[in-house]
Scaffold this motif. Structure first.
Motif, PDB file in Angstrom:
ATOM      1  N   LEU A 193      61.951  95.728  11.382  1.00 32.48           N
ATOM      2  CA  LEU A 193      61.645  95.152  12.695  1.00 32.48           C
ATOM      3  C   LEU A 193      61.645  93.630  12.644  1.00 32.48           C
ATOM      4  O   LEU A 193      62.083  92.962  13.588  1.00 32.48           O
ATOM      5  CB  LEU A 193      60.284  95.650  13.190  1.00 32.48           C
ATOM      6  N   GLN A 194      61.144  93.071  11.547  1.00 36.59           N
ATOM      7  CA  GLN A 194      61.107  91.611  11.422  1.00 36.59           C
ATOM      8  C   GLN A 194      62.525  91.034  11.426  1.00 36.59           C
ATOM      9  O   GLN A 194      62.784  90.000  12.047  1.00 36.59           O
ATOM     10  CB  GLN A 194      60.386  91.202  10.139  1.00 36.59           C
ATOM     11  N   ILE A 195      63.444  91.711  10.748  1.00 37.23           N
ATOM     12  CA  ILE A 195      64.844  91.265  10.749  1.00 37.23           C
ATOM     13  C   ILE A 195      65.407  91.282  12.166  1.00 37.23           C
ATOM     14  O   ILE A 195      66.086  90.341  12.593  1.00 37.23           O
ATOM     15  CB  ILE A 195      65.687  92.172   9.827  1.00 37.23           C
ATOM     16  N   LEU A 196      65.114  92.339  12.906  1.00 35.23           N
ATOM     17  CA  LEU A 196      65.666  92.485  14.257  1.00 35.23           C
ATOM     18  C   LEU A 196      65.054  91.503  15.245  1.00 35.23           C
ATOM     19  O   LEU A 196      65.698  91.111  16.219  1.00 35.23           O
ATOM     20  CB  LEU A 196      65.457  93.921  14.748  1.00 35.23           C
ATOM     21  N   HIS A 198      63.947  88.422  14.493  1.00 35.03           N
ATOM     22  CA  HIS A 198      64.173  87.034  14.088  1.00 35.03           C
ATOM     23  C   HIS A 198      65.659  86.725  14.215  1.00 35.03           C
ATOM     24  O   HIS A 198      66.469  87.230  13.428  1.00 35.03           O
ATOM     25  CB  HIS A 198      63.696  86.849  12.645  1.00 35.03           C
ATOM     26  N   PRO A 199      66.080  85.876  15.172  1.00 37.32           N
ATOM     27  CA  PRO A 199      67.512  85.674  15.454  1.00 37.32           C
ATOM     28  C   PRO A 199      68.388  85.353  14.243  1.00 37.32           C
ATOM     29  O   PRO A 199      69.437  85.992  14.077  1.00 37.32           O
ATOM     30  CB  PRO A 199      67.510  84.535  16.482  1.00 37.32           C
ATOM     31  N   PRO A 200      68.010  84.413  13.358  1.00 37.28           N
ATOM     32  CA  PRO A 200      68.891  84.134  12.212  1.00 37.28           C
ATOM     33  C   PRO A 200      69.089  85.349  11.308  1.00 37.28           C
ATOM     34  O   PRO A 200      70.214  85.651  10.891  1.00 37.28           O
ATOM     35  CB  PRO A 200      68.155  82.998  11.470  1.00 37.28           C
ATOM     36  N   SER A 201      67.999  86.066  11.006  1.00 37.85           N
ATOM     37  CA  SER A 201      68.109  87.269  10.169  1.00 37.85           C
ATOM     38  C   SER A 201      68.897  88.355  10.887  1.00 37.85           C
ATOM     39  O   SER A 201      69.689  89.079  10.273  1.00 37.85           O
ATOM     40  CB  SER A 201      66.719  87.798   9.808  1.00 37.85           C
ATOM     41  N   ARG A 202      68.673  88.472  12.185  1.00 33.90           N
ATOM     42  CA  ARG A 202      69.379  89.508  12.954  1.00 33.90           C
ATOM     43  C   ARG A 202      70.889  89.261  12.928  1.00 33.90           C
ATOM     44  O   ARG A 202      71.681  90.198  12.785  1.00 33.90           O
ATOM     45  CB  ARG A 202      68.873  89.537  14.381  1.00 33.90           C
ATOM     46  N   ARG A 203      71.297  88.006  13.072  1.00 34.40           N
ATOM     47  CA  ARG A 203      72.733  87.709  13.063  1.00 34.40           C
ATOM     48  C   ARG A 203      73.369  88.061  11.721  1.00 34.40           C
ATOM     49  O   ARG A 203      74.504  88.527  11.657  1.00 34.40           O
ATOM     50  CB  ARG A 203      72.967  86.234  13.392  1.00 34.40           C
ATOM     51  N   GLU A 204      72.632  87.841  10.629  1.00 37.10           N
ATOM     52  CA  GLU A 204      73.165  88.100   9.299  1.00 37.10           C
ATOM     53  C   GLU A 204      73.077  89.573   8.908  1.00 37.10           C
ATOM     54  O   GLU A 204      73.993  90.124   8.293  1.00 37.10           O
ATOM     55  CB  GLU A 204      72.392  87.268   8.258  1.00 37.10           C
ATOM     56  N   HIS A 205      71.965  90.207   9.244  1.00 37.20           N
ATOM     57  CA  HIS A 205      71.667  91.533   8.677  1.00 37.20           C
ATOM     58  C   HIS A 205      71.363  92.603   9.720  1.00 37.20           C
ATOM     59  O   HIS A 205      71.013  93.725   9.347  1.00 37.20           O
ATOM     60  CB  HIS A 205      70.458  91.438   7.733  1.00 37.20           C
ATOM     61  N   THR A 240      61.676  92.460  19.372  1.00 35.30           N
ATOM     62  CA  THR A 240      62.226  93.460  18.457  1.00 35.30           C
ATOM     63  C   THR A 240      63.183  94.404  19.178  1.00 35.30           C
ATOM     64  O   THR A 240      64.310  94.646  18.721  1.00 35.30           O
ATOM     65  CB  THR A 240      61.091  94.276  17.816  1.00 35.30           C
ATOM     66  N   LEU A 241      62.747  94.953  20.301  1.00 30.79           N
ATOM     67  CA  LEU A 241      63.587  95.893  21.045  1.00 30.79           C
ATOM     68  C   LEU A 241      64.835  95.204  21.582  1.00 30.79           C
ATOM     69  O   LEU A 241      65.936  95.769  21.541  1.00 30.79           O
ATOM     70  CB  LEU A 241      62.791  96.517  22.188  1.00 30.79           C
ATOM     71  N   ASN A 242      64.664  93.987  22.066  1.00 31.25           N
ATOM     72  CA  ASN A 242      65.826  93.262  22.574  1.00 31.25           C
ATOM     73  C   ASN A 242      66.783  92.921  21.443  1.00 31.25           C
ATOM     74  O   ASN A 242      68.002  92.968  21.605  1.00 31.25           O
ATOM     75  CB  ASN A 242      65.380  91.981  23.285  1.00 31.25           C
ATOM     76  N   GLY A 243      66.221  92.595  20.261  1.00 31.54           N
ATOM     77  CA  GLY A 243      67.060  92.316  19.098  1.00 31.54           C
ATOM     78  C   GLY A 243      67.876  93.523  18.701  1.00 31.54           C
ATOM     79  O   GLY A 243      69.070  93.422  18.390  1.00 31.54           O
ATOM     80  N   MET A 244      67.250  94.693  18.707  1.00 33.25           N
ATOM     81  CA  MET A 244      67.970  95.928  18.398  1.00 33.25           C
ATOM     82  C   MET A 244      69.090  96.154  19.417  1.00 33.25           C
ATOM     83  O   MET A 244      70.211  96.524  19.052  1.00 33.25           O
ATOM     84  CB  MET A 244      67.007  97.111  18.407  1.00 33.25           C
TER      85      MET A 244
END
Length: 663
Positions: A193-196, A198-205, A240-244
């Motif tokens: 959830l933390q990856i999703l 956090h924008p920089p982590s989400r873009r990478e992973h 988190t949900l929006n990141g997913m």
């Protein structure tokens, strides 16, 4: 001086006069594959090993080359290597950590390849030993969790996720992968959830994180309490949900873009010119060449989010510039939605009430639109097994969306209008609609367009019966069922589908005046039933014949016979009056308006029966209806993920550059 080449762990001089030399790391691997403890003669053996660049190919190949008896002889050394890898994950030296992660991947894959026919318990014993497995996995999961949540190297996080994906997909049937019991106990859900969020982590992973979560959710989901299911179902954090949602939208958009690029390339190529010369007789064959590999993994992630978490429904409607269509620089899409997202979905009043603009470069879109476009592509060709599974999963997702009260609110909201350019199968009798001519309409119109498009393009003798169960069908489908009665009845109970179609008409007949937009819409429904009365008469003849015979379909056909009572009452009531009107006025063929005039004048004398249960439906249930489908789907996804995992993408030079602070 002769140049040195490197092949398969060997350092070979170009001169053939000398034997090839092995890399130091390969020599160290060879020591591990001896029965003696390699650290007896070299006390710093393990410390030095993790400073060496990993040779994945050699290590995996060596494990696979041993037979079961040989492997058991070096079990203690394998256990020791596994434990030292876990210890190295806690060190400050990032090169050691990277090499430990890659070594773990090679170990897991290599032992799995050797033990394909054995149980997960054998793999656990070979890697860790039964007596130390619980502590080993606890330490491993804690280290991975720390690395994923730390403010450290993106390369390390990438390797951590790949190791976890390797661990999860080590068996085709993930529910038989006993190692995952430790992943359930030592959860990494919060790290994902933390990856999703956090924008920089989400873009990478983000992609790997979403696929990993989707797979973990499917571990023994029908046999035991899966903590990842429980936790995913109650997530209400907006970011988190929006990141997913953004990760899923990006993956689906990429698929749509690739398809569009191939389509344009195809249309401008040789075959397009040939088609112009000889006509479109080969248009279906041409279309088959425009295929892009489907992405069931990301579709599964969308399904689990929609099915398990009601809060995710709001993410479907979050507006953003359409991905993959921007040709000029624009501001990046916001990482958090404008709509508040809590345990209770917001009212539709929160959503913008202005019509969303369509720009030549930046079209406003959302996850649902992207998904509908994706669905319109994969549903075009269901002959391929993967596309058939994708098409079915798309329909299941749409079913889950349609059953949600909030989703229905924004689907039918007249103040939320979009242009949705669905892909349509090339057909001889219709031209492709120009994208710019698309009207702005509520999203429910696009959903219905997609349903109708599927129906008119999939009337074939290899009938995808289970897909149609999710549709409100049209009258032409009834005609198709009747004209192919013999072929279809040999494979399917077509009366289940026929009953759904008839009851859809019955629902409009009984309740249409309460929800149709205008009285004339209700009149037009009657006009259509009367106009197509021959189809209903033929259906009645077919089901009456089968319901009066003592055959297999007696009961199923009888249900359709009873359901047709009001439709037949309408036809029998109005047809004589229409014929009388034509005779009195000496008109050989009445216009639509003249028929409607007769209908409006004779409602009062029409008698209909009240039918129960028309406003009810059987809610979607995965476990009772689709458990077998999802087990097979997850197996396919697991195999595909494992096949495509790449651990060799990080060269030593890249790592040294990233870890330039190391002395």
């Amino acid at each position: 001086m002769a140049q040195v080449e490197k092949r398969g762990g060997l350092l070979r001089k170009s001169s053939a006069s000398k034997k090839p030399l092995k890399e130091k790391v390969v020599l160290m691997y060879d020591e591990i594959f001896m029965t003696e403890d390699p650290s007896k003669c070299s006390p710093r053996f393990w410390e030095e090993l993790f400073l060496m660049k990993v040779n994945l190919e050699y290590l995996e190949g060596k494990l696979e080359s041993l037979d079961g008896e040989e492997l058991m002889k070096i079990k203690d050394n394998i256990n020791c290597l596994f434990q030292h890898c876990i210890q190295a994950l806690g060190e400050d030296h990032p090169i050691r950590v990277v090499n430990a992660l890659q070594t773990l991947c090679a170990l897991i894959r290599g032992v799995h390849q050797k033990n394909k026919s054995t149980s997960g318990f054998d793999i656990i014993n070979m890697l860790m030993g039964f007596d130390k497995a619980e502590l080993c996995m606890k330490n491993l999961m804690e280290s991975l969790d720390s690395l994923l949540c730390a403010e450290g190297s993106e390369s390390l996080k990438s390797l951590c996720l790949k190791l976890l994906l390797c661990l999860v997909t080590v068996t085709d049937n993930i529910s038989q992968n006993t190692i995952l019991e430790y992943v359930m106990i030592n959860s990494i859900f919060e790290a994902i959830l933390q990856i999703l969020s956090h924008p920089p982590s989400r873009r990478e992973h983000g992609y790997d994180a979403v696929v990993l979560l989707a797979l973990l959710v499917n571990y023994r989901k029908y046999e035991s309490v899966n903590p990842y299911i429980v936790k995913l179902s109650i997530v209400d954090d907006e970011a988190t949900l929006n990141g997913m949602g953004l990760v899923i939208a990006q993956a689906l958009s990429e698929y749509n873009r690739q398809y569009k690029d191939k389509e344009e390339e195809h249309q401008s190529g040789f075959f397009s010119a040939l088609t112009n010369m000889v006509g479109s007789m080969f248009i279906a064959d041409a279309h088959e060449k425009i295929s892009v590999q489907t992405n069931e993994a990301i579709l599964l992630a969308l399904y689990e989010a929609v099915h398990l978490n009601r809060n995710f429904i709001t993410v479907l409607a979050q507006s953003h510039p359409e991905m993959g269509l921007v040709t000029t620089p624009v501001s990046p899409a916001p990482t958090t939605p404008a709509t508040p997202l809590g345990t209770t979905p917001p009212s539709s009043d929160v959503i913008s009430s202005v019509e969303l603009p369509l720009d030549a470069d930046v079209q406003t879109s959302n996850l649902l639109i992207t998904f509908l476009k994706y669905s319109s592509i994969v549903m075009q060709d269901t002959k391929d097994e993967h596309r058939l599974h994708s098409g079915k999963l798309c329909l299941i997702i749409l079913t889950c969306i349609a059953e949600d009260q909030y989703a229905n609110a924004f689907l039918h909201d007249d103040n939320m209008n979009f242009r949705v350019n669905l892909h349509r199968m090339p057909m001889r009798h219709r031209k492709k609609a120009a994208d710019k001519n698309l009207p702005c309409r509520p999203l429910v119109c696009a959903v219905l367009d997609l349903m109708v498009e599927f129906i008119v393009t999939h009337m074939m003798k290899e009938f995808p019966m289970d897909l149609y169960i999710f549709f409100k069908a049209l009258i032409n489908l009834l005609k198709f069922l009747m004209s192919n009665e013999t072929v279809l009845l040999a494979k399917h109970n077509i009366f289940t589908l026929a009953l759904m179609i008839v009851n859809l008409f019955n629902m409009f007949i009984t309740y249409g005046d309460t929800f149709l937009p205008t009285p004339s819409s209700y009149d037009e429904l009657y006009y259509e039933i009367i106009r197509m009365h021959q189809s209903f008469d033929n259906l009645y003849s077919m089901v009456l014949r089968l319901s009066t015979n003592a055959g297999q379909w007696k009961e199923a056909a009888s249900k359709v016979t009873h359901a047709l009572v009001n439709i037949r009452a309408i036809i029998n009531h109005f047809n004589p009056k229409i014929e009388s009107y034509a005779a009195v006025n000496h008109i050989s063929q009445l216009s639509e308006e003249q028929v409607l005039e007769v209908v409006r004048a004779n409602y009062d004398t029409l008698t209909l029966k009240l039918q129960d249960g028309l406003d009810q439906y059987e809610r979607y249930s995965e476990q009772h209806k689709e458990a077998a489908f999802f087990k097979e789907l997850v197996r396919s996804i697991s195999t595909n993920v494992r096949r495509n995992l790449a651990f060799h993408t990080l060269s030593q030079e890249v790592l040294l550059k990233e870890f330039s602070t190391i002395s």
